[in-house]
Design an enzyme around this catalytic site. Sequence first.
Site, short mmCIF file in Angstrom:
data_model
loop_
_atom_site.label_atom_id
_atom_site.label_comp_id
_atom_site.label_asym_id
_atom_site.label_seq_id
_atom_site.Cartn_x
_atom_site.Cartn_y
_atom_site.Cartn_z
N HIS A 137 21.70 -27.93 -15.85
CA HIS A 137 21.55 -28.07 -17.20
C HIS A 137 21.60 -29.28 -17.77
O HIS A 137 21.66 -29.33 -19.16
CB HIS A 137 22.22 -26.78 -17.85
CG HIS A 137 21.94 -25.43 -17.43
ND1 HIS A 137 22.87 -24.42 -17.51
CD2 HIS A 137 20.91 -24.85 -16.75
CE1 HIS A 137 22.18 -23.23 -16.94
NE2 HIS A 137 21.16 -23.51 -16.57
N CYS A 145 14.61 -39.47 -25.03
CA CYS A 145 13.61 -39.82 -26.11
C CYS A 145 13.12 -38.30 -26.08
O CYS A 145 12.67 -37.64 -25.14
CB CYS A 145 12.36 -40.69 -26.01
SG CYS A 145 11.45 -40.36 -27.24
N CYS A 187 9.25 -45.71 -28.33
CA CYS A 187 8.23 -44.96 -29.21
C CYS A 187 8.59 -44.69 -30.55
O CYS A 187 7.87 -44.14 -31.53
CB CYS A 187 7.68 -43.71 -28.43
SG CYS A 187 8.59 -42.17 -28.55
N SER A 226 29.12 -16.34 -16.35
CA SER A 226 28.95 -14.91 -16.87
C SER A 226 27.76 -14.50 -16.22
O SER A 226 27.19 -13.18 -16.06
CB SER A 226 28.77 -14.83 -18.24
OG SER A 226 27.75 -15.67 -18.71
N1 APR Z 1 38.37 -19.42 -14.96
C1 APR Z 1 37.15 -18.86 -14.29
N2 APR Z 1 36.51 -18.32 -15.16
C2 APR Z 1 36.67 -18.35 -16.35
C3 APR Z 1 37.80 -18.60 -17.07
C4 APR Z 1 38.66 -19.34 -16.10
N3 APR Z 1 39.93 -20.02 -16.69
N4 APR Z 1 37.97 -18.58 -18.45
C5 APR Z 1 36.74 -17.79 -18.75
N5 APR Z 1 35.78 -17.69 -17.73
C6 APR Z 1 34.75 -16.78 -17.32
C7 APR Z 1 34.58 -15.86 -18.26
O1 APR Z 1 34.98 -14.57 -17.98
C8 APR Z 1 32.92 -15.93 -18.33
O2 APR Z 1 32.41 -14.98 -17.51
O3 APR Z 1 33.50 -18.03 -17.54
C9 APR Z 1 32.52 -17.20 -17.98
C10 APR Z 1 32.04 -18.03 -18.91
O4 APR Z 1 30.64 -17.45 -19.22
P1 APR Z 1 29.71 -18.37 -20.29
O5 APR Z 1 30.26 -18.59 -21.40
O6 APR Z 1 28.47 -17.43 -20.46
O7 APR Z 1 29.24 -19.62 -19.65
P2 APR Z 1 28.18 -19.88 -18.39
O8 APR Z 1 28.13 -18.67 -17.60
O9 APR Z 1 28.47 -21.23 -17.93
O10 APR Z 1 26.91 -19.89 -19.07
C11 APR Z 1 25.66 -20.25 -18.45
O11 APR Z 1 24.14 -20.27 -20.46
O12 APR Z 1 23.87 -20.74 -22.36
C12 APR Z 1 23.65 -21.27 -21.19
O13 APR Z 1 23.36 -23.41 -20.53
C13 APR Z 1 24.10 -22.51 -20.83
O14 APR Z 1 25.40 -23.37 -18.78
C14 APR Z 1 25.15 -22.37 -19.77
C15 APR Z 1 24.59 -21.11 -19.12
#
Ligand code: APR
Length: 284
Positions: A137, A145, A187, A226
């Site tokens: 990502h 740009c 540009c 997640s």
């Molecule tokens: N250790 C492990 N996991 C953890 C911890 C921790 N200390 N704290 C939180 N989590 C878990 C949460 O339970 C959740 O399932 O990390 C996950 C974070 O989920 P999101 O906030 O949805 O982040 P992510 O899965 O990386 O999102 C994926 O979505 O919005 C886009 O580009 C964005 O890269 C991102 C992608």
Amino acid sequence: MVAELSSAVAVEVARAATLLVSKQRICILTGAGISAESGIPTFRDKQTGLWENYRAEDLATPEAFARDPKLVWSWYQWRRQLVHDKQPNPAHRALAQWQQHCARVNQQLTLITQNVDDLHEQANRLEQTIDKVIHLHGHLWRNRCSHCDKAYEGNTPMSNREVESVEKNADKPSYRFDDSLLQCTHCGSYIRPDIVWFGESLPVDAWQTAEEAAAHCEVFISIGTSSLVYPAAGLAQLAKQNGAKIIEINPDPTANDIVDITLAEKAGIVMPVLIEQIYQHSFP
Ligand code: APR
């Protein structure tokens, strides 16, 4: 360290370590959760301060930038200010050490991240690991740009920052990032962060490398994600379809029924224990 784990998690860590030392090809996908213990809010954590009334999903889009480039650029300057002094946590360090170990025992470990912070790279530098980190990502600290895509090396946000010592003898100056819009030297269009926004395609090379690693690995480990956002979230399924075992590390496990081993604990707590047990298995 094992003492910090519940007995249920300790059993699963032992199962995971036994599995991992017996396989040659390992693929890891990290998400925002692996940086949570470094103090970086996860992507779906509620936003704070000035941005509490905005959803990240509404700001991280080409349409939002076209509509109000200043708003989107200011948000990213705020995020840079939030993360600029954050350090790798024990999970990043354990992963970097493991990458070094895999090179020694001739295991293939591919590290893929959805994160745009550079904490994996910082951990690799601290552990003198040279392995690549595949960013699906993009990178928070890079800019390009918004029109001609040319990389913007000039006045990057870090050099734009103004150092303001909050008090005369403050041991740690507070940094404020300048949120003035920058323009492409080629540009003249506005500069944007080099990050993949919702609705945009992933970098071709990064995605191909990730797909290849997921399709051919024997164990796929999902750490701190997640698993909601595709195509990244589909990598575990691809690995499963090709016969891999799936391990998930998340204190709040997802409802993913393809997972074979769940380590329901914070990555910063469980990763060092897992890596220690892998070492013990490798060098009894
Ligand atoms: N250790 C492990 N996991 C953890 C911890 C921790 N200390 N704290 C939180 N989590 C878990 C949460 O339970 C959740 O399932 O990390 C996950 C974070 O989920 P999101 O906030 O949805 O982040 P992510 O899965 O990386 O999102 C994926 O979505 O919005 C886009 O580009 C964005 O890269 C991102 C992608």
